[in-house]
Design an enzyme around this catalytic site. Sequence first.
Site, PDB file in Angstrom:
ATOM      1  N   GLN B 259       0.825  -1.214   0.000  1.00 31.96           N
ATOM      2  CA  GLN B 259       0.000   0.000   0.000  1.00 31.96           C
ATOM      3  C   GLN B 259       0.852   1.254   0.000  1.00 31.96           C
ATOM      4  OE1 GLN B 259      -3.378   0.477  -0.614  1.00 31.96           O
ATOM      5  NE2 GLN B 259      -2.720  -1.543  -1.250  1.00 31.96           N
ATOM      6  N   HIS B 262       1.790   3.160  -3.193  1.00 41.84           N
ATOM      7  CA  HIS B 262       0.816   3.848  -4.053  1.00 41.84           C
ATOM      8  C   HIS B 262       1.146   5.327  -4.230  1.00 41.84           C
ATOM      9  CE1 HIS B 262      -2.187   1.302  -5.707  1.00 41.84           C
ATOM     10  NE2 HIS B 262      -2.372   0.661  -4.587  1.00 41.84           N
ATOM     11  N   GLU B 327      -9.507   1.293   4.492  1.00 39.23           N
ATOM     12  CA  GLU B 327      -9.933   0.822   3.175  1.00 39.23           C
ATOM     13  C   GLU B 327      -9.712  -0.697   3.049  1.00 39.23           C
ATOM     14  OE1 GLU B 327      -7.407   2.277   0.086  1.00 39.23           O
ATOM     15  OE2 GLU B 327      -8.822   1.803  -1.516  1.00 39.23           O
ATOM     16  N   HIS B 328      -8.482  -1.131   3.338  1.00 34.45           N
ATOM     17  CA  HIS B 328      -8.156  -2.558   3.322  1.00 34.45           C
ATOM     18  C   HIS B 328      -7.806  -2.990   4.742  1.00 34.45           C
ATOM     19  CE1 HIS B 328      -6.723  -0.941  -0.639  1.00 34.45           C
ATOM     20  NE2 HIS B 328      -7.400  -1.969  -1.098  1.00 34.45           N
ATOM     21  N   ASP B 361      -6.797  -6.697  -5.130  1.00 31.83           N
ATOM     22  CA  ASP B 361      -6.616  -5.622  -6.111  1.00 31.83           C
ATOM     23  C   ASP B 361      -6.823  -6.120  -7.538  1.00 31.83           C
ATOM     24  OD1 ASP B 361      -6.084  -3.571  -4.471  1.00 31.83           O
ATOM     25  OD2 ASP B 361      -3.916  -3.531  -4.777  1.00 31.83           O
ATOM     26  N   HIS B 420     -54.971  16.061   0.052  1.00 28.01           N
ATOM     27  CA  HIS B 420     -54.573  14.662   0.247  1.00 28.01           C
ATOM     28  C   HIS B 420     -55.769  13.866   0.783  1.00 28.01           C
ATOM     29  CE1 HIS B 420     -50.472  16.030  -0.335  1.00 28.01           C
ATOM     30  NE2 HIS B 420     -50.006  14.812  -0.173  1.00 28.01           N
TER      31      HIS B 420
END
Lengths: 432, 432
Positions: B259, B262, B327-328, B361, B420
């Site tokens: 990670q 990235h 996220e992960h 991934d 109504h």
Amino acid sequence: MRIVKLTKETTKNILENMLKRSPSQYGEYESRVQAIIQNIKGNGDEALFSYTKQFDKADINASNVKVTDGEFEEAYKAVDPALLDVIRKALVNIESYHELQKQNSWFKSTPQGTMLGQKITPLEKVGVYVPGGKAVYPSSVLMNIMPAKVAGVDKIIMTTPCNAEGKVNPAVLVAAKEAGADEVYKAGGAQAIAALAFGTESIPKVDKIVGPGNIYVALAKKAVYGHVSIDSIAGPSEILVLADETANPRYVAADLLSQAEHDELASAILITTSEDFAKKVSEEVEGFVQILERKAIIQKSLDNFGYILVAEDMDEAIDTANEIASEHLEIVTANPFEVMTKIRNAGAIFIGEYSCEPLGDYFAGPNHILPTNGTAKFFSPLSVDDFVKKSSIIYYSREALQPIHKDIEQFAKCEQLTAHANSIAVRFEGEE
Amino acid sequence: MRIVKLTKETTKNILENMLKRSPSQYGEYESRVQAIIQNIKGNGDEALFSYTKQFDKADINASNVKVTDGEFEEAYKAVDPALLDVIRKALVNIESYHELQKQNSWFKSTPQGTMLGQKITPLEKVGVYVPGGKAVYPSSVLMNIMPAKVAGVDKIIMTTPCNAEGKVNPAVLVAAKEAGADEVYKAGGAQAIAALAFGTESIPKVDKIVGPGNIYVALAKKAVYGHVSIDSIAGPSEILVLADETANPRYVAADLLSQAEHDELASAILITTSEDFAKKVSEEVEGFVQILERKAIIQKSLDNFGYILVAEDMDEAIDTANEIASEHLEIVTANPFEVMTKIRNAGAIFIGEYSCEPLGDYFAGPNHILPTNGTAKFFSPLSVDDFVKKSSIIYYSREALQPIHKDIEQFAKCEQLTAHANSIAVRFEGEE
């Protein structure tokens, strides 16, 4: 009501006219909303109570911002017992419909030792905004809270403005308690949205904010979107009725008017295949308008956004209904279920002569918070799904990963992500 | 990597530090994005092509904005056959996982003559944005397009910037074609988002826009939200590993680095119950960093947002993982499935020693577009659900409406909506 022959040109003009109902001159509001949000974020309660003093003229502080058990008791004494009775009846239906929306977590496994799945988890804290002002809609309180309750949200936190005496409308409080709100705070406007999004000393930070409001509330919700989740932004109400000559013009006229009474921006449209029927509905509308309490609003709404459209055939009528993508769609034709199968875009679809829109507003059970202004093309009714989120589940055994490990390394290398490739490769070091 | 004892204070500081990764100084960008959107809205293709000239240095016009069959053929010749091979293998898994997400329309009927239900309809047109630049991720193209394809979207329209010669990256084109994009247009940045949201002479208006992008793309998506739907706004990537002393430190170190590579804003966090294990992982990290290609990025990311946290026990570790809402999330403990049941907040949960993040991934099948920066508390992985919308179905017969009609009228009257009430009452006129 005006009767117009349906053509591509008519539809285009109507769509453009209806989009005018979306506010577009945000400029001045936006900077004021941003200032409010920053102030709440930085100064918490102090800023919140000062806005409450300024906008709601009420003296609210940390000791009285939260509605007490005593105030709930007072509210129960103050509401019409008939209202409490129908709230309870409606809640049974609303709860049982929303129970049907609940999704299970699931997984799929293989004997090679893999498991893939999707885990459903309710949100922990949700904020429900309820507007103040003259128009008080306990039914909307039920519709906002119940799907969160059914989803299993731990804490449902409601905020609503109080009056100058620091009191909240009793019908709203009773609806909140009956539907299952855990805490109710006296706060309104953009400042309430900011308080829910960032938290203050008194008001807890939530994960998602739902509920309608004025332009300040809508812009504040849009501004905090991403920091928290929000429901879609509500616009003016709409009804579209698809009817052929078998429909009852008096019923259809009454249904069109039930939407037109909401506000001057509401839209009521009939699309019919029969010119004769069109005229009859128009006559019935004229008759009803004279005797209805909200005559002035209805007349303006019909003048601005009311249409009776005469289509060549039902297919053309259906195509136009799909283009308009109305919040509420009534189908009153000889074969309404058949027509329903051809509808792509509508918030809620009411089928047949006795399924009129107020049945859905109050009682049947489906949510009455629906996508407006053409957004039914991509948004959905408020539902249990809005109050849960999903996590993917991935499990592979060594035996399952081994035969594909070179493929994954290859893909990672093609993307020049060599540490990704290494994470796979390290598990099979020294194996070649 | 720094090793820190886990306390409430540590967690608070880490959360605050991670939130710094969200851009907050939007001011200048926002007005530029607004100007671009208004220009595209008003001037369509002309404005679009002029921005493409300005930002991408390419001469694009109505005759070459759409990628041709010939350009796709060229792209297939240009890509590494090994990449095409793994794309096809991965797509089989991605498609079959997303098939499991498909929901059915449903209804419930009663013999009294009622039917309530929920109709699922795929969106008609979806826009997929694929960023240009040096980092090209064909896997993200697959992950954005496949759920739309499985959902049954009629038309999937992709836009991506071209280079100065008017060419699009071949790996992106091949991935788009393999996944099932219907049309690909050469357009990038906020101008591409505006073109998809409002349509131009060349580019069709869509119902929803998905896909990652830079700050201009993110702000443009936020600005058009409501006019069209969007997916959530992507942030920097994260991994959190929960491990006890039974885990393999070398594997865990490699996963943290996958990670961290990235970008400099990516975050890699290990929470472990063993101080000894913490040290081993830190050593393995130091060793790997030296030999990995993206060393400079990794080092910055670890210095800024990398942590090894030592917890008192697994419960404390799990609580912190839920607060960070990564996220992960990898769970590498003696009983990883047991730990998984206690996880509330994570985009994707990887269970056990061989379920490393790159498996998800590229290959396993679940979507790799996941909520980042704590938003897993309320957002979900991209899924088939993002490409469908729901309509409520309401049918009541006369016999079913009759016994409750007074209740509905009562509720409407309590809300002062007499039109109504009239819509219900008119159906039972003269019955008393």
